[in-house]
Design a protein around this motif. Structure first.
Motif, PDB file in Angstrom:
ATOM      1  N   UNK A   1       0.806  -1.196   0.122  1.00 28.47           N
ATOM      2  CA  UNK A   1       0.061   0.188  -0.151  1.00 28.47           C
ATOM      3  C   UNK A   1       0.903   1.394  -0.005  1.00 28.47           C
ATOM      4  N   UNK A   2       0.679   2.179  -0.869  1.00 29.37           N
ATOM      5  CA  UNK A   2       1.266   3.456  -0.960  1.00 29.37           C
ATOM      6  C   UNK A   2       0.533   4.503  -0.626  1.00 29.37           C
ATOM      7  N   UNK A   3       0.791   5.757  -0.499  1.00 25.43           N
ATOM      8  CA  UNK A   3       0.073   6.969  -0.176  1.00 25.43           C
ATOM      9  C   UNK A   3      -0.535   7.329  -1.261  1.00 25.43           C
TER      10      UNK A   3
ATOM     11  N   UNK B   1       9.071   8.173  -3.846  1.00 27.39           N
ATOM     12  CA  UNK B   1       8.715   8.933  -2.721  1.00 27.39           C
ATOM     13  C   UNK B   1       7.057   8.728  -2.387  1.00 27.39           C
ATOM     14  N   UNK B   2       6.476   8.088  -3.247  1.00 28.77           N
ATOM     15  CA  UNK B   2       5.044   7.591  -3.167  1.00 28.77           C
ATOM     16  C   UNK B   2       3.888   8.649  -3.380  1.00 28.77           C
TER      17      UNK B   2
ATOM     18  N   UNK C   1       6.288   2.059 -10.143  1.00 31.74           N
ATOM     19  CA  UNK C   1       6.923   2.098 -11.432  1.00 31.74           C
ATOM     20  C   UNK C   1       5.443   2.544 -12.180  1.00 31.74           C
ATOM     21  N   UNK C   2       4.420   1.992 -11.744  1.00 30.64           N
ATOM     22  CA  UNK C   2       3.037   2.382 -12.357  1.00 30.64           C
ATOM     23  C   UNK C   2       2.749   3.965 -12.460  1.00 30.64           C
ATOM     24  N   UNK C   3       3.392   4.779 -11.639  1.00 29.36           N
ATOM     25  CA  UNK C   3       2.814   5.897 -11.358  1.00 29.36           C
ATOM     26  C   UNK C   3       3.901   6.961 -12.471  1.00 29.36           C
TER      27      UNK C   3
END
Length: 516
Positions: free
Chosen positions: A2-4, A34-35, A67-69
């Motif tokens: 889970x990421x912000x 960094x998220x 990576x998907x961001x």
């Protein structure tokens, strides 16, 4: 994992020069990790797949959610590096992001939702019109930063004020002189960038004649020079800050001068070098980019077994530069390498290199200890224990890669930031040699710091090559290698906790969060 949730949106736009795009890809990866930021990476249709492959080198297998961001979006492109078609494609895509519409990659057909409205954008130092378009469309609602992936000292000469060794506002000067003389501003600007005998003084560098910045006869078309440099100073003034891919430990005096200048401008200067992929995927994915990677790795392993550690010479002029006016210098130099029995890998990625002469290829094959490669996995080669020295044109990316791998350099500069890097590494830091007899054109004029003048003959070139190579693989070279190890540790520490590059990076992330 889970990421912000996403809170901010960073857009980046390097031009089609791999040395500009590659470190920016690594910066984007670190921002994504960094998220809280989504990154839209605009590039040309020709760089999409290469950018994706390079991006993978920065992520572990369990980091795919980060990576998907990062969305890599190919734009239509024809003609030169700074073509109008590419500029128009960027402006159209930016308008869509600004009003919350999806953007489309023309290479893959993939569509990407706009995400949050962009609050920061990093532009290539030569992307002048896209910078102006983004500012015209979004105004102060977006923070725009200039991206300079070269040696900081050369940034001053290309973009800086006269007080720091630059030319100041070229457009304004060119228009004033054009009004006075009846010439066009482009004609005046072209004259301003003609090679002169003026002495240039830049922080951290010895005084040099202007012509020493172009030691090879490698002219750029006047229209490209004008388009790149006429608006350069004003672009810098338009931006809200700058990113420089160097490190404080590598250029302490230049970084101090930059910070002083930007303090006066009330703008942030982010010094973020070195930017190199690391982790378990870094070398594995790099090998996927070269069709000869397996053969190169095998050759390195065999060289290690037969010739020992630090026995191999790696030679590369990067993906653009090549001695187009005097290619015989390459063959003459390599003749000496083979005469001395040195194993080597010669990377000839520049399209200007063309097809290598059959006679030379046959000679290398008969030699048995040389390998020719059109595109090489450079980090793999530099980090292999067989590699001893790197003959380089002196671009910033290659220089930092060599330093962080602990491989000393033999410099063969052409232009841009390379001549200054050559002087900095060989004279200021004492971790490299600079080849002088390979010079051509203006490079045959005297050198200010020592009065030396290249003879410009094959005999002189080969005598120098013999001398330098014997020193490099002898006691003198061993001393330079020891010095380099200390520099390596200092440069690598810049991204550790408390390091200057890590500090500047975190300051930029903090800015992103405050502008959402």
């Amino acid at each position: 994992m889970s990421i912000p949730p996403v809170e901010s949106h960073l857009v980046v736009f390097p031009l089609e020069a791999w040395g500009h795009a590659r470190p920016l890809i690594t910066l984007c990866a670190r921002v994504a990790k960094a998220g809280t930021t989504v990154v839209t990476f605009f590039t040309t249709v020709f760089f999409v797949e290469r950018a994706k492959a390079e991006l993978l080198r920065n992520f572990e297998a369990d980091e795919d959610v980060f990576l998907s961001r990062i969305r890599i979006v190919g734009l239509e492109h024809t003609g030169t590096v700074t073509s109008r078609a590419l500029e128009d494609a960027f402006a159209a895509a930016w308008r869509k992001l600004d009003v919350g519409e999806e953007v489309v990659c023309v290479k893959t057909g993939s569509t990407f939702p706009s995400g949050p409205k962009p609050n920061a954008v990093i532009f290539d130092c030569f992307a002048h019109q896209p910078l102006r378009d983004a500012k015209a469309i979004s105004g102060d609602g977006v923070k725009a930063y200039m991206w300079f992936p070269g040696l900081l000292s050369s940034f001053f000469t290309m973009f800086g004020p006269e007080s720091l060794g630059g030319k100041g506002n070229v457009r304004l000067k060119a228009e004033e002189e054009a009004h006075r003389t009846g010439k066009t501003p482009v004609e005046v600007a072209s004259e301003m960038f003609q090679v002169r005998e003026d002495v240039i003084r830049v922080s951290g560098m010895p005084p040099m004649y202007d012509y020493e910045h172009e030691p090879q006869d490698f002219p750029l078309p006047e229209e490209i020079t004008a388009k790149i440099f006429i608006p350069a100073y004003e672009s810098l003034m338009i931006t809200d800050g700058v990113f420089i891919v160097t490190s404080e430990s590598y250029e302490p005096e230049a970084v101090a001068a930059l910070r002083g200048w930007y303090k006066e401008l009330s703008k942030p200067a982010h010094v973020v070098g070195p930017l190199l992929p690391s982790g378990t995927r870094a070398l594995a994915e790099e090998k996927q980019q070269s069709p000869l990677a397996q053969a190169i790795e095998t050759f390195l392993d065999e060289t290690l077994q037969t010739s020992g550690k630090q026995s191999l010479l790696y030679i590369s002029f990067g993906s653009i530069f090549w001695p187009v006016k005097n290619p015989d210098t390459v063959w003459a130099f390599l003749d000496v390498v083979m005469e001395l029995g040195i194993p080597f890998i010669f990377s000839h990625a520049s399209p200007l290199a063309g097809v290598l002469p059959d006679a030379f290829t046959e000679k290398v094959n008969a030699y048995g200890k040389g390998l020719l490669s059109p595109w090489s996995p450079q980090q793999l080669i530099l980090n292999h224990p067989a590699t001893g020295w790197f003959v380089s044109h002196g671009g910033q990316n290659g220089a930092l890669e060599a330093i962080t791998a602990g491989v000393p350099l033999i410099m063969w500069p052409f232009g841009a930031d390379q001549p200054l890097n050559a002087v900095h590494l060989s004279e200021n830091l004492g971790v490299a040699y600079e080849l002088i007899e390979v010079r051509s054109g203006h490079g045959l004029k005297p050198i200010l710091r020592n009065g030396r003048k290249a003879a410009g003959t094959t005999e002189a070139l080969q005598a120098e090559a013999r001398d330098v190579l014997m020193k490099a693989f002898g006691e003198d070279g061993a001393k330079k290698r020891v010095k380099l190890q200390q520099l390596r540790g200092e440069v690598l520490s810049e991204w550790e906790e408390g390091g200057a590059s890590k500090r500047d990076f975190l300051a930029f992330l903090d800015t992103l969060s405050k502008t959402t």
